[in-house]
Design a protein around this motif. Structure first.
Motif, PDB file in Angstrom:
ATOM      1  N   ILE A  82      18.156  43.307 121.144  1.00  0.00           N
ATOM      2  CA  ILE A  82      16.809  43.542 121.680  1.00  0.00           C
ATOM      3  C   ILE A  82      16.671  45.034 121.918  1.00  0.00           C
ATOM      4  CG2 ILE A  82      15.159  43.050 123.514  1.00  0.00           C
ATOM      5  CD1 ILE A  82      16.711  40.443 124.048  1.00  0.00           C
ATOM      6  N   VAL A  83      15.755  45.674 121.208  1.00  0.00           N
ATOM      7  CA  VAL A  83      15.554  47.111 121.368  1.00  0.00           C
ATOM      8  C   VAL A  83      14.385  47.364 122.308  1.00  0.00           C
ATOM      9  CG1 VAL A  83      16.518  47.719 119.117  1.00  0.00           C
ATOM     10  CG2 VAL A  83      14.056  47.252 119.320  1.00  0.00           C
ATOM     11  N   SER A  84      14.447  48.494 122.997  1.00  0.00           N
ATOM     12  CA  SER A  84      13.337  48.921 123.845  1.00  0.00           C
ATOM     13  C   SER A  84      12.336  49.674 122.978  1.00  0.00           C
ATOM     14  CB  SER A  84      13.848  49.822 124.969  1.00  0.00           C
ATOM     15  OG  SER A  84      14.713  49.110 125.828  1.00  0.00           O
ATOM     16  N   LEU A  85      11.141  49.131 122.872  1.00  0.00           N
ATOM     17  CA  LEU A  85      10.076  49.747 122.079  1.00  0.00           C
ATOM     18  C   LEU A  85       8.925  50.069 123.021  1.00  0.00           C
ATOM     19  CD1 LEU A  85       8.802  50.505 119.329  1.00  0.00           C
ATOM     20  CD2 LEU A  85       8.005  48.125 119.169  1.00  0.00           C
ATOM     21  N   ASP A  86       8.652  51.352 123.207  1.00  0.00           N
ATOM     22  CA  ASP A  86       7.668  51.765 124.201  1.00  0.00           C
ATOM     23  C   ASP A  86       6.285  52.031 123.622  1.00  0.00           C
ATOM     24  OD1 ASP A  86       9.339  51.714 126.526  1.00  0.00           O
ATOM     25  OD2 ASP A  86      10.355  53.458 125.728  1.00  0.00           O
ATOM     26  N   GLY A  87       6.120  51.825 122.321  1.00  0.00           N
ATOM     27  CA  GLY A  87       4.825  52.055 121.708  1.00  0.00           C
ATOM     28  C   GLY A  87       4.993  52.551 120.291  1.00  0.00           C
ATOM     29  N   PRO A  88       3.900  52.947 119.645  1.00  0.00           N
ATOM     30  CA  PRO A  88       4.010  53.590 118.335  1.00  0.00           C
ATOM     31  C   PRO A  88       4.809  54.886 118.473  1.00  0.00           C
ATOM     32  CG  PRO A  88       1.767  53.712 119.194  1.00  0.00           C
ATOM     33  CD  PRO A  88       2.511  52.818 120.118  1.00  0.00           C
ATOM     34  N   PRO A  89       5.233  55.484 117.343  1.00  0.00           N
ATOM     35  CA  PRO A  89       6.249  56.554 117.376  1.00  0.00           C
ATOM     36  C   PRO A  89       6.035  57.662 118.386  1.00  0.00           C
ATOM     37  CG  PRO A  89       5.833  55.898 115.116  1.00  0.00           C
ATOM     38  CD  PRO A  89       4.864  55.125 115.956  1.00  0.00           C
ATOM     39  N   ALA A  90       4.864  58.288 118.410  1.00  0.00           N
ATOM     40  CA  ALA A  90       4.665  59.443 119.287  1.00  0.00           C
ATOM     41  C   ALA A  90       4.754  59.050 120.759  1.00  0.00           C
ATOM     42  CB  ALA A  90       3.322  60.098 118.999  1.00  0.00           C
ATOM     43  N   ILE A  91       4.188  57.903 121.113  1.00  0.00           N
ATOM     44  CA  ILE A  91       4.239  57.450 122.498  1.00  0.00           C
ATOM     45  C   ILE A  91       5.663  57.060 122.875  1.00  0.00           C
ATOM     46  CG2 ILE A  91       3.482  55.605 124.058  1.00  0.00           C
ATOM     47  CD1 ILE A  91       0.775  55.686 122.645  1.00  0.00           C
ATOM     48  N   HIS A  92       6.333  56.367 121.983  1.00  0.00           N
ATOM     49  CA  HIS A  92       7.728  55.983 122.238  1.00  0.00           C
ATOM     50  C   HIS A  92       8.584  57.214 122.544  1.00  0.00           C
ATOM     51  CE1 HIS A  92      11.386  53.502 121.755  1.00  0.00           C
ATOM     52  NE2 HIS A  92      11.892  54.576 121.177  1.00  0.00           N
ATOM     53  N   ASP A  93       8.479  58.233 121.719  1.00  0.00           N
ATOM     54  CA  ASP A  93       9.294  59.438 121.918  1.00  0.00           C
ATOM     55  C   ASP A  93       8.925  60.169 123.203  1.00  0.00           C
ATOM     56  OD1 ASP A  93      10.451  58.795 119.542  1.00  0.00           O
ATOM     57  OD2 ASP A  93       9.883  60.630 118.483  1.00  0.00           O
ATOM     58  N   LYS A  94       7.648  60.170 123.537  1.00  0.00           N
ATOM     59  CA  LYS A  94       7.213  60.840 124.759  1.00  0.00           C
ATOM     60  C   LYS A  94       7.788  60.149 125.991  1.00  0.00           C
ATOM     61  CE  LYS A  94       3.051  62.353 127.224  1.00  0.00           C
ATOM     62  NZ  LYS A  94       1.555  62.326 127.244  1.00  0.00           N
ATOM     63  N   ILE A  95       7.802  58.824 125.982  1.00  0.00           N
ATOM     64  CA  ILE A  95       8.338  58.067 127.117  1.00  0.00           C
ATOM     65  C   ILE A  95       9.856  58.178 127.181  1.00  0.00           C
ATOM     66  CG2 ILE A  95       8.685  55.718 127.992  1.00  0.00           C
ATOM     67  CD1 ILE A  95       5.823  55.109 127.006  1.00  0.00           C
ATOM     68  N   ARG A  96      10.503  58.128 126.022  1.00  0.00           N
ATOM     69  CA  ARG A  96      11.983  58.208 125.976  1.00  0.00           C
ATOM     70  C   ARG A  96      12.489  59.623 126.262  1.00  0.00           C
ATOM     71  NH1 ARG A  96      14.861  53.426 125.930  1.00  0.00           N
ATOM     72  NH2 ARG A  96      13.014  52.354 126.665  1.00  0.00           N
ATOM     73  N   ARG A  97      11.640  60.617 126.024  1.00  0.00           N
ATOM     74  CA  ARG A  97      11.994  62.019 126.212  1.00  0.00           C
ATOM     75  C   ARG A  97      13.248  62.411 125.419  1.00  0.00           C
ATOM     76  NH1 ARG A  97      10.773  62.886 132.643  1.00  0.00           N
ATOM     77  NH2 ARG A  97      12.380  61.275 132.821  1.00  0.00           N
ATOM     78  N   VAL A  98      13.293  61.877 124.185  1.00  0.00           N
ATOM     79  CA  VAL A  98      14.339  62.222 123.223  1.00  0.00           C
ATOM     80  C   VAL A  98      13.652  62.478 121.889  1.00  0.00           C
ATOM     81  CG1 VAL A  98      16.345  61.402 121.931  1.00  0.00           C
ATOM     82  CG2 VAL A  98      16.149  60.883 124.373  1.00  0.00           C
ATOM     83  N   GLU A  99      13.803  63.656 121.355  1.00  0.00           N
ATOM     84  CA  GLU A  99      13.173  63.991 120.084  1.00  0.00           C
ATOM     85  C   GLU A  99      13.722  63.102 118.969  1.00  0.00           C
ATOM     86  OE1 GLU A  99      12.440  67.849 117.139  1.00  0.00           O
ATOM     87  OE2 GLU A  99      13.483  68.085 119.063  1.00  0.00           O
ATOM     88  N   GLY A 100      12.825  62.484 118.236  1.00  0.00           N
ATOM     89  CA  GLY A 100      13.231  61.627 117.125  1.00  0.00           C
ATOM     90  C   GLY A 100      13.776  60.276 117.545  1.00  0.00           C
ATOM     91  N   ALA A 101      13.527  59.848 118.787  1.00  0.00           N
ATOM     92  CA  ALA A 101      14.076  58.569 119.263  1.00  0.00           C
ATOM     93  C   ALA A 101      13.564  57.397 118.431  1.00  0.00           C
ATOM     94  CB  ALA A 101      13.718  58.362 120.733  1.00  0.00           C
ATOM     95  N   PHE A 102      12.257  57.402 118.112  1.00  0.00           N
ATOM     96  CA  PHE A 102      11.716  56.293 117.318  1.00  0.00           C
ATOM     97  C   PHE A 102      12.334  56.277 115.926  1.00  0.00           C
ATOM     98  CE2 PHE A 102       8.857  54.305 114.355  1.00  0.00           C
ATOM     99  CZ  PHE A 102       8.484  53.147 115.013  1.00  0.00           C
ATOM    100  N   ARG A 103      12.434  57.446 115.312  1.00  0.00           N
ATOM    101  CA  ARG A 103      13.013  57.517 113.962  1.00  0.00           C
ATOM    102  C   ARG A 103      14.444  56.998 113.945  1.00  0.00           C
ATOM    103  NH1 ARG A 103      16.415  60.960 112.198  1.00  0.00           N
ATOM    104  NH2 ARG A 103      15.967  62.473 113.855  1.00  0.00           N
ATOM    105  N   LYS A 104      15.242  57.404 114.933  1.00  0.00           N
ATOM    106  CA  LYS A 104      16.641  56.952 114.985  1.00  0.00           C
ATOM    107  C   LYS A 104      16.728  55.446 115.178  1.00  0.00           C
ATOM    108  CE  LYS A 104      18.298  61.361 116.836  1.00  0.00           C
ATOM    109  NZ  LYS A 104      18.816  62.075 118.031  1.00  0.00           N
ATOM    110  N   MET A 105      15.885  54.916 116.063  1.00  0.00           N
ATOM    111  CA  MET A 105      15.877  53.472 116.282  1.00  0.00           C
ATOM    112  C   MET A 105      15.452  52.746 115.009  1.00  0.00           C
ATOM    113  SD  MET A 105      13.746  51.209 119.076  1.00  0.00           S
ATOM    114  CE  MET A 105      12.160  51.825 118.490  1.00  0.00           C
TER     115      MET A 105
END
Length: 336
Positions: free
Chosen positions: A108-131
């Motif tokens: 189960i992965v944590s998905l916080d939204g579409p790419p830009a929103i996900h990365d903003k919430i995770r505060r990790v550059e490229g977090a969505f891409r890596k996931m």
């Protein structure tokens, strides 16, 4: 329900104390000390895990894939015929994809939204891409490997629920679930809780609640098929509890406890040996000072369960998730 636990279907295990994201709604990443449950320690609990009839271990934390030998833990639990689930940020999935497919039942992965929103919430550059790359690698190894998403609703993503569902579809995930951000408990490395200003940064204002309720209504219409198929795990009426949670946090409604029997059918074992009846309640003991069964049925644990009224308990009334395990393992389960 009896306060004595003789059967524990679900054990939530924090194999590692740290995380590789810096999410705005969680403080686990602020932990400075790296602690983990070693294989020898798990071996010490094996007799209790078997005797208690544990059927499902959920690796949470912290990021489980940061553990130095997570798959050693998996091998030991597999030998006990236990189902294994990893809750993950997804950043280390690609690196560990082959081992995950071999040793784990689902992710189960944590998905916080579409790419830009996900990365903003995770505060990790490229977090969505890596996931996303990790998920793709798992599917390349085994196309049917089950991967689901969980989205924590808060100020930065509440308006993007439909886009989040569509993102999960594009990633070929099996399902997606939603829960509200926890603002008031001492869980997730917040021993003193959050001050009001910190809660306001993550929670919703009254006018935003109106928009959230509209978004949930729109979602129930535009994605009716996803509700029917179970791709969205909650029913629309359960999603409306998210809005109620934020409304209660603002003092605009009375908080209502979810239906939950987690303290009787599950337990949380943290990386330092701390045992909790669920994510949010205070510890009932430490398994490094005694056996897991002794802690679960020690004086503190028995008194806690004996006196707990879920409908009236202030922590339960503010709870953002629930676990209900019906007789004969009929399940309605949400884990964070």
């Amino acid at each position: 329900m009896s306060p004595v636990i003789t059967n524990l279907p679900i054990l939530i295990l924090y194999p590692h104390s740290r995380c590789n994201c810096r999410c705005v709604m969680c403080d686990i990443w602020k932990t400075s000390e790296a602690r983990e449950i070693g294989c020898s320690e798990l071996d010490r609990h094996a007799t209790d895990i078997k005797a208690l009839g544990v059927q499902w271990v959920i690796f949470s934390g912290g990021e489980p894939l940061m553990h130095s030998d997570l798959f050693g833990l998996c091998r030991r639990l597999r030998a006990l015929n236990v189902r294994l689930t990893i809750l993950s940020t997804g950043l280390l999935l690609e690196k560990n994809a082959a081992a995950v497919v071999e040793h784990v039942d689902d992710v189960i992965v944590s998905l916080d939204g579409p790419p830009a929103i996900h990365d903003k919430i995770r505060r990790v550059e490229g977090a969505f891409r890596k996931m996303s790359e990790g998920i793709s690698m798992l599917h390349r190894i085994e196309a049917a490997f089950p991967i689901s998403a969980r989205c924590t609703i808060q100020k930065q993503n509440f308006a993007s629920m439909a886009e989040t569902v569509e993102t999960a579809r594009e990633m070929k995930l099996r399902s997606i679930s939603f829960l509200a951000a926890d603002l008031t408990s001492t869980a997730f490395n917040r021993p003193e809780g959050w001050a009001a200003d910190r809660q306001a940064e993550v929670g919703l204002r009254a006018e935003e609640l109106v928009e959230l309720e509209k978004k949930i209504g729109d979602l129930s219409e535009t994605h009716a098929g996803d509700f029917e198929s179970g791709f969205i795990l909650e029913r629309p009426e359960k999603l409306r509890r998210i809005a109620h949670h934020f409304r209660a946090q603002l003092g605009l409604a009375e908080p209502i406890s979810p239906r939950c029997n987690a303290p009787w059918v599950s337990a949380v074992l943290e990386s330092d040996g701390t045992v909790r009846p669920c994510f949010f309640h205070e510890p009932i003991g430490n398994a490094r000072e005694g056996s897991l069964r002794d802690v679960l049925n020690g004086p503190r644990a028995l008194e806690f369960r004996r006196s707990l009224d879920v409908s009236e308990n202030p922590i339960c009334r503010r709870c953002v998730c629930s676990l209900w395990l019906a007789p004969h393992l009929g399940r309605e389960v949400t884990v964070s």
